[in-house]
Motif scaffolding. Structure first.
Motif, PDB file in Angstrom:
ATOM      1  N   LEU A 139       7.249  11.519  -2.333  1.00 21.34           N
ATOM      2  CA  LEU A 139       7.999  12.074  -3.460  1.00 21.34           C
ATOM      3  C   LEU A 139       7.552  11.134  -4.827  1.00 21.34           C
ATOM      4  N   LYS A 140       7.611   9.968  -4.416  1.00 21.50           N
ATOM      5  CA  LYS A 140       7.590   9.076  -5.694  1.00 21.50           C
ATOM      6  C   LYS A 140       6.194   8.343  -6.240  1.00 21.50           C
ATOM      7  N   ALA A 141       5.127   8.895  -5.391  1.00 20.77           N
ATOM      8  CA  ALA A 141       3.809   8.547  -5.636  1.00 20.77           C
ATOM      9  C   ALA A 141       3.457   8.765  -7.113  1.00 20.77           C
ATOM     10  N   LYS A 142       2.984   7.839  -7.892  1.00 21.44           N
ATOM     11  CA  LYS A 142       2.635   8.169  -9.228  1.00 21.44           C
ATOM     12  C   LYS A 142       1.260   8.604  -9.654  1.00 21.44           C
ATOM     13  N   THR A 143       0.398   8.253  -8.632  1.00 19.03           N
ATOM     14  CA  THR A 143      -1.143   8.787  -8.596  1.00 19.03           C
ATOM     15  C   THR A 143      -1.552   9.539  -7.610  1.00 19.03           C
ATOM     16  N   LYS A 144      -2.639   9.955  -7.508  1.00 19.30           N
ATOM     17  CA  LYS A 144      -3.457  10.544  -6.437  1.00 19.30           C
ATOM     18  C   LYS A 144      -3.695   9.621  -5.471  1.00 19.30           C
ATOM     19  N   ASP A 145      -4.433   8.360  -6.150  1.00 20.85           N
ATOM     20  CA  ASP A 145      -4.476   7.177  -5.246  1.00 20.85           C
ATOM     21  C   ASP A 145      -3.537   6.627  -4.379  1.00 20.85           C
ATOM     22  N   ASP A 146      -2.233   6.800  -5.056  1.00 19.44           N
ATOM     23  CA  ASP A 146      -1.125   6.265  -4.231  1.00 19.44           C
ATOM     24  C   ASP A 146      -0.737   7.125  -2.937  1.00 19.44           C
ATOM     25  N   VAL A 147      -1.189   8.494  -3.364  1.00 21.77           N
ATOM     26  CA  VAL A 147      -0.767   9.692  -2.298  1.00 21.77           C
ATOM     27  C   VAL A 147      -1.829   9.453  -1.170  1.00 21.77           C
ATOM     28  N   ASP A 148      -2.947   8.997  -1.573  1.00 19.76           N
ATOM     29  CA  ASP A 148      -4.147   8.880  -0.369  1.00 19.76           C
ATOM     30  C   ASP A 148      -3.792   7.655   0.279  1.00 19.76           C
ATOM     31  N   PHE A 149      -3.382   6.596  -0.429  1.00 22.72           N
ATOM     32  CA  PHE A 149      -2.782   5.230   0.384  1.00 22.72           C
ATOM     33  C   PHE A 149      -1.947   5.507   1.390  1.00 22.72           C
ATOM     34  N   ILE A 150      -0.917   6.467   0.905  1.00 22.21           N
ATOM     35  CA  ILE A 150       0.393   6.740   1.906  1.00 22.21           C
ATOM     36  C   ILE A 150      -0.327   7.234   3.079  1.00 22.21           C
ATOM     37  N   PHE A 151      -1.253   8.313   2.943  1.00 19.65           N
ATOM     38  CA  PHE A 151      -1.923   8.974   4.214  1.00 19.65           C
ATOM     39  C   PHE A 151      -2.579   8.033   5.003  1.00 19.65           C
ATOM     40  N   GLU A 152      -3.337   7.122   4.370  1.00 20.12           N
ATOM     41  CA  GLU A 152      -4.197   6.192   5.237  1.00 20.12           C
ATOM     42  C   GLU A 152      -3.187   5.293   6.036  1.00 20.12           C
ATOM     43  N   GLN A 153      -2.130   4.644   5.463  1.00 17.28           N
ATOM     44  CA  GLN A 153      -1.303   4.109   6.076  1.00 17.28           C
ATOM     45  C   GLN A 153      -0.560   4.659   7.228  1.00 17.28           C
TER      46      GLN A 153
END
Length: 274
Positions: A139-153
């Motif tokens: 909910l807090k991710a500021k960019t699409k890259d941040d979202v992708d990083f969350i899914f990768e982790q």
């Protein structure tokens, strides 16, 4: 915002509400209540379509939505609770009003999912605390890259069935309803509209004070106390708080006498209308 209430009516019937918060008068406005015994996408489509039709009958105008109105007027956001059937039903109903874009694209423009429901789903899941922490960052991710990083982790942590969770929350309309980077909604609208369905929850709580597990007819007409006007007798058991108080008063007033059913109903109607 829209939400389903499961306590008000006894049995299989539930109450679907359309609510909003009136900032000028600081009050909750309920536009419509629909009673239903189903919750699949077709039933939701029918309920949304019916609401749109009633709106047009009452106002003389078709419902207007900001994202497909040439003057950028109308409803700009609908807040829901991550119910897939509800979202699909809404998308189909919106598509019947405007088919210049696909049904799912409508959701990308107008839908926001309740952050409270999302948090509850995460909290009640069986994933590790580390995974839950990352899920909340969605909910807090500021960019699409941040979202992708969350899914990768999350993939790296490798909790059992975590791939199912990732696949579900990568669904375009779900992701867009939780994180603005994937939404087609104007940023100002996203930031100035609610992030939860608390208004609907408050509306449920307010109306439930009048009673829960009610007969359908009682739930429909109780707020107006118009049983006599609509000629609807209280013929079956009513478990509401109001009814229990009436029964208690009868027992105090007539402790040793028998009251006929017809007389009791007349007394009940009179007290409800006072």
């Amino acid at each position: 915002m829209v939400d389903m209430s499961y306590k008000r009516v006894f049995g299989e019937m539930n109450e679907f509400e359309f609510n909003a918060y009136d900032e000028d008068n600081h009050s909750i406005v309920t536009f419509c209540r629909i009673f239903t015994n189903g919750s699949d996408s077709k039933i939701y489509q029918c309920m949304f379509t019916t609401f749109f039709e009633v709106y047009e009958d009452l106002t003389g105008e078709k419902p207007s939505f900001y994202h497909f109105n040439s003057e950028k007027k109308g409803w700009a956001a609908i807040i829901v609770d991550l119910d897939k059937g509800q979202a699909k039903g809404l998308s189909l109903a919106l598509n019947s009003l405007c088919n210049s874009i696909s049904a799912e694209q409508h959701l990308l423009y107008i839908l926001k999912s309740c952050s409270v429901h999302f948090e509850r789903n995460v909290r009640n899941s069986k994933y590790s605390d580390e995974s839950k922490f990352l899920m909340r960052q969605l909910l807090k991710a500021k960019t699409k890259d941040d979202v992708d990083f969350i899914f990768e982790q999350l993939e790296t942590i490798g909790d059992e069935k975590i791939h199912d969770w990732i696949t579900e929350y990568q669904t375009p309309w779900i992701l867009a309803s939780l994180n603005h980077n994937y939404s087609l909604m104007d940023y100002d609208i996203w930031m100035t509209t609610p992030f939860d369905t608390n208004v609907s929850e408050c509306s449920h709580a307010n109306v439930n004070r009048e009673g829960t597990r009610l007969r359908l007819k009682t739930a429909i007409f109780q707020r107006f106390h118009n049983y006599q006007k609509y000629n609807i007798p209280m013929s079956s058991k009513n478990k509401s708080g109001t009814k229990r108080k009436i029964d208690a008063n009868k027992r105090k007033e007539y402790p040793n006498s028998k009251i006929t059913k017809q007389k009791a109903e007349k007394m009940e109607l009179k007290e409800l209308n006072e």
